[in-house]
Scaffold this active site. Structure first.
Site, mmCIF file in Angstrom:
data_model
loop_
_atom_site.group_PDB
_atom_site.id
_atom_site.type_symbol
_atom_site.label_atom_id
_atom_site.label_comp_id
_atom_site.label_asym_id
_atom_site.label_seq_id
_atom_site.Cartn_x
_atom_site.Cartn_y
_atom_site.Cartn_z
ATOM 1 N N ASN A 10 -1.344 -7.457 6.112
ATOM 2 C CA ASN A 10 -0.857 -6.099 5.817
ATOM 3 C C ASN A 10 -1.477 -5.168 6.867
ATOM 4 O O ASN A 10 -2.653 -4.825 6.780
ATOM 5 C CB ASN A 10 -1.291 -5.709 4.391
ATOM 6 C CG ASN A 10 -0.912 -4.281 4.048
ATOM 7 O OD1 ASN A 10 -0.198 -3.611 4.801
ATOM 8 N ND2 ASN A 10 -1.384 -3.802 2.906
ATOM 9 N N LYS A 12 -0.939 -2.164 7.417
ATOM 10 C CA LYS A 12 -1.079 -0.778 6.916
ATOM 11 C C LYS A 12 -0.596 0.229 7.978
ATOM 12 O O LYS A 12 0.314 -0.082 8.741
ATOM 13 C CB LYS A 12 -2.521 -0.519 6.461
ATOM 14 C CG LYS A 12 -3.001 -1.558 5.431
ATOM 15 C CD LYS A 12 -4.250 -1.170 4.714
ATOM 16 C CE LYS A 12 -4.622 -2.245 3.711
ATOM 17 N NZ LYS A 12 -5.781 -1.932 2.896
ATOM 18 N N HIS A 97 1.155 -1.859 -3.812
ATOM 19 C CA HIS A 97 -0.195 -1.916 -3.255
ATOM 20 C C HIS A 97 -1.013 -0.790 -3.882
ATOM 21 O O HIS A 97 -0.483 0.303 -4.118
ATOM 22 C CB HIS A 97 -0.143 -1.774 -1.729
ATOM 23 C CG HIS A 97 -1.460 -2.077 -1.111
ATOM 24 N ND1 HIS A 97 -2.482 -1.157 -1.082
ATOM 25 C CD2 HIS A 97 -1.938 -3.200 -0.522
ATOM 26 C CE1 HIS A 97 -3.530 -1.716 -0.491
ATOM 27 N NE2 HIS A 97 -3.231 -2.953 -0.149
ATOM 28 N N GLU A 99 -2.994 1.234 -2.721
ATOM 29 C CA GLU A 99 -2.976 2.492 -1.954
ATOM 30 C C GLU A 99 -1.723 3.308 -2.281
ATOM 31 O O GLU A 99 -1.765 4.531 -2.309
ATOM 32 C CB GLU A 99 -3.085 2.186 -0.448
ATOM 33 C CG GLU A 99 -4.513 1.802 -0.073
ATOM 34 C CD GLU A 99 -4.636 0.837 1.079
ATOM 35 O OE1 GLU A 99 -3.690 0.657 1.847
ATOM 36 O OE2 GLU A 99 -5.732 0.242 1.202
ATOM 37 N N GLU A 169 -5.494 -7.984 -6.135
ATOM 38 C CA GLU A 169 -6.306 -7.166 -5.229
ATOM 39 C C GLU A 169 -7.148 -6.194 -6.048
ATOM 40 O O GLU A 169 -6.679 -5.079 -6.363
ATOM 41 C CB GLU A 169 -5.408 -6.339 -4.300
ATOM 42 C CG GLU A 169 -4.731 -7.132 -3.229
ATOM 43 C CD GLU A 169 -4.572 -6.309 -1.950
ATOM 44 O OE1 GLU A 169 -4.805 -6.867 -0.880
ATOM 45 O OE2 GLU A 169 -4.210 -5.123 -2.014
ATOM 46 N N GLY A 175 -11.305 -2.822 1.443
ATOM 47 C CA GLY A 175 -11.953 -2.001 2.460
ATOM 48 C C GLY A 175 -13.443 -1.787 2.247
ATOM 49 O O GLY A 175 -14.034 -0.880 2.832
HETATM 50 P P1 13P Z 1 -9.013 -5.187 3.475
HETATM 51 O O1 13P Z 1 -8.817 -6.654 3.809
HETATM 52 O O2 13P Z 1 -9.176 -4.330 4.649
HETATM 53 O O3 13P Z 1 -10.100 -5.012 2.446
HETATM 54 O O4 13P Z 1 -7.658 -4.702 2.779
HETATM 55 C C1 13P Z 1 -7.100 -5.472 1.780
HETATM 56 C C2 13P Z 1 -5.750 -5.007 1.480
HETATM 57 O O5 13P Z 1 -5.567 -3.908 0.978
HETATM 58 C C3 13P Z 1 -4.611 -5.874 1.844
HETATM 59 O O6 13P Z 1 -3.418 -5.419 1.309
#
Ligand code: 13P
Length: 263
Positions: A10, A12, A97, A99, A169, A175
């Site tokens: 991902n 992002k 997700h 986010e 997740e 993060g």
């Molecule tokens: P990180 O691997 O940066 O922690 O992010 C995970 C994520 O949100 C994948 O969709």
């Protein structure tokens, strides 16, 4: 049964220009050169703008999108339809997700609708579920996951459910470089199997792939995919390095082969 693993990158809101995307793709091509993956599917989810550039990757990598709007076409300013994605060669789409749950206030009811829309347009939804740190500390992980899954998967047929990929997740692991223990992951795996068996049946539950996402690094793969019996990983930061994604695919290919030989 042959075991298949997934490595989903991902990206992002990264790669800030067409040139950066081109550079990323050529690094990816270089890393993949001479490598064959039969038991691992690589999926990369770039920002919408660059999706067509990602056609240049070898067949072992498929395209995914990070989001979409659950209508086919019409007066939805600024949105991207599932049919547009499908027509552009996208096969997978991330749904819900954390986010987007946070930034765009997406609810489980909205994610149920998006999951149905993705399936209707022959996209494979990668549905994200997971608890917050607060919920985890209050020992509410199981309740939260059950609630999310029950709403998002409600009214799906067994056939539809069996094609969905779930990504566990936990929000506190995204993060942060904090990771669940193998035991915690295994508990989630078992919980999801139980929930899907109750909602559908045992065969369908087995077919629903479950990935782990949140601060994934290649060194963590054995614990996630072998000890905790997850079907792969959803990778954030490390997916910005094609070398790391291909390395993860290599680890899982090796493991899938080993598991097959043991049977
Ligand atoms: P990180 O691997 O940066 O922690 O992010 C995970 C994520 O949100 C994948 O969709």
């Amino acid at each position: 049964m042959r075991k298949n693993f997934y490595v989903v990158g991902n990206l992002k809101m990264n790669l800030l220009s067409r040139e950066e995307a081109t550079q990323y793709i050529s690094l990816f091509q270089r890393e993949l050169q001479g490598k064959r993956f039969e038991r691992v599917k690589g999926i990369v989810c770039p920002p919408f703008l660059y999706l067509s550039q990602f056609d240049n990757l070898p067949a072992s990598i498929q395209k995914g999108a990070q989001n979409f709007f659950p209508e086919k076409s019409g007066a939805y300013t600024g949105e991207i339809s599932p049919l547009m994605l499908k027509n552009d060669g996208v096969e997978y789409v991330i749904v819900g997700h954390s986010e987007r749950r946070r930034i765009a206030c997406e609810t489980d009811a909205m994610l149920h609708n998006k999951t149905l829309s993705a399936l209707k347009h022959h996209l494979i939804p990668i549905v994200c579920v997971g608890e917050t740190d607060e919920e985890r500390r209050a020992d509410e992980t199981d309740r939260v996951l059950a609630e999310q899954v029950k709403i998002i998967f409600s009214s799906l047929s067994k056939l539809q459910a069996g094609t969905v990929i779930v990504a566990y997740e936990p929000r506190w692991a995204i993060g942060t470089d904090r990771l669940p223990t193998t035991e915690e992951l295994l508990q989630v795996r078992v919980l999801l199997l139980k929930l899907f068996t109750e909602m559908f049946d045992a065969q369908t539950a087995e077919r629903i792939a479950v990935l782990y996402g949140g601060s994934v690094k290649s060194a963590f793969l054995p614990a996630v995919s072998f000890e905790a019996r997850m079907d792969g990983v959803l990778v954030g930061r490390e997916s910005l390095f094609p070398y790391e994604l291909v390395k993860m695919m290599g680890v899982l290919e090796y493991e899938a082969e080993r598991q097959e030989q043991e049977r």
